[in-house]
Design an enzyme around this catalytic site. Sequence first.
Site, PDB file in Angstrom:
ATOM      1  N   CYS A 122       0.796  -1.231   0.000  1.00  0.00           N
ATOM      2  CA  CYS A 122       0.000   0.000   0.000  1.00  0.00           C
ATOM      3  C   CYS A 122       0.829   1.281   0.000  1.00  0.00           C
ATOM      4  O   CYS A 122       0.714   2.102  -0.909  1.00  0.00           O
ATOM      5  CB  CYS A 122      -0.929   0.011   1.212  1.00  0.00           C
ATOM      6  N   HIS A 183      -2.784   6.633   4.343  1.00  0.00           N
ATOM      7  CA  HIS A 183      -1.669   5.701   4.579  1.00  0.00           C
ATOM      8  C   HIS A 183      -0.319   6.244   4.104  1.00  0.00           C
ATOM      9  O   HIS A 183       0.557   5.484   3.699  1.00  0.00           O
ATOM     10  CB  HIS A 183      -1.947   4.346   3.921  1.00  0.00           C
TER      11      HIS A 183
END
Length: 631
Positions: A122, A183
Amino acid sequence: LFVGRRCNDFRIANHSLLPGENLNQATFCRRGTEVKVMCLRINLCLCRSVVLTVLSYSSILMICVTCTETNLQPNIVLIMADDLGIGDVGCYGNDTIRTPNVDRLAKEGVMLTHHIAAAPLCTPSRAAFMTGRYPIRSGMDNGHRVRVLLFTGSSGGLPKNETTFAAILQKQGYSTGIIGKWHLGVNCESRSDYCHHPLSHGFDFYYGTPFTNFHDCKRGERSAILFDVQVTLHLATEALVVGLLTLLFLKWTGSIGISWKTIVGLAAFCLLFSGAWYSVFGFLRNWNCLVMRNYEIVQQPSNSETLSTRMTEEALAFIERNQKKPFLLVMSLIHVHAPFFTRKEFIGKSKHGSYGDNVEEMDWHVGQIINAINNIGLTNKTLIYFTSDHGGSGDSVGTNGEHDGGWNGIYKGKKGLAGWEGGIRVPGIFRWPGQLPSNKKIDEPTSLMDIYPTVVKLAGASLPQDRVIDGRDLMPLLEGETHRSEHEFLFHYCGNVLNAVRWHPRDSDSVWKAHFFTPKSEVDSCDQKNFCGCHGHCISNHDPPLLFDLSKDPSEANPLSPDTEPLFHEIQNQIQLEVEEHRKTLTPVPLQLSWNNVLWKPWLQPCCGTFPFCWCDKDSSGSNNRQGAKQ
């Protein structure tokens, strides 16, 4: 006409211009010597009139050009799923999971079948997406075990000197918003400096989780952050307790002469040791799992059961309030990252359990955004893009033993597996009616990094000239002006180590891919994890590199050799030369995911309340609370 009207009434020595005569110096000279006397006055008249005319037309032209540029700036909606396998979508071959809205985008637009993420995890993949650059250039990947951000209270994140496409579009007059998963970090040095926050990287509005969807955020599931470390600490605590009880027994029986002061000191140490690590991992559910609106924490811990619905409501509200001007919306879904929070109406509806249910709910959310664009008449003015941040997690198993992974179709590997196609081959769908063709497929190598130059140029801006941009403008390929990708080479990293290279020669249809090493899936139960190591005993090195022709073997099942490929050595040599050139473009940068930057720091922890008692719920009343602070 303007000049004629200004000068037609001018009389020279009682001589009027005859009908049909042109107003110029030669005509006046033929009408008599009086004209010669007045030439200077006529020239002055002409000059003044011409200047006024030019200025008038220039002003009109500038207004028209400005209007045209504004009209040509499309709205841009970028939808990114989380952990979605390319084989989970109907238009990419899945005939059992229903994704009618994503399939509609493909039918009404262009579908890329060779679309590649810059990393199989990610944080580095999203950093590359936002900056158009390999994550190694920004320090957003490394070779350590931890290759994603694990805490909202860590100091790592997208560096302040990186320029996102949102920052460029913001300067072009776009309203910019990101909703959902970020993130890419929050703070650097204090709890409120927000150096990595979306609003510090070009976004006007943010709503979502700065972390990710994680097992820690679901009630009833065990903590998944550094779980093996927690197991080790738990065993160490048990050993200390057993040792302390043994000392007490020996003291009670008189077998050893140890003072009570020493025993009390050891007991205090055991209590502090176990309390310290247990409280940190225990409170992480409250600290990591939070929801922010701009800089404000509106919910901590987050209610993940309703978060996806609230995110979609925020997206629809953002579109509604910005429909009169160009806008950029990044819809960063928490679907289909495990654990799954699925609406009741989708539970049990698919043929693939909880994972399939979650994929079908994701598709519903995509449909809500498409319908909102269509319903307010922005269909032909809006570019919609759909993708995933990397490949599906494959055959991974949840903390309670359930299957929670996606399907990567014919491609080997999964999320976190270095280099293999399954971890980096992702959906790529563009819809822009009236501008892009419909129901078209393109099988040329493209990258998530290509979104950066594509949207920057659509906004009428220029790319930064002070850094390397690895992405390429996709519009010529999407519109059919060219049939070849601008990417001749693409480089694939495992952490900060070059893992593989993809070469699409300009005079060939082949796509060669050379692996310098591949992960050993059997090491440390790698198949049951979301990542595998990039060094040492975790990998198998290949010399010469493992070579495939993806145009004929997309599953990477049959490595080539000098016996099966006559150009084997030439291909290997050309790839090696390009690797050397690529490495010349790299410069040392601070590692944002070093252990120092990735570990939790209490003074950086975002907190709604007085730390460590972080709790609030300002966002539970649903759509009545939907606001955009900076819009």
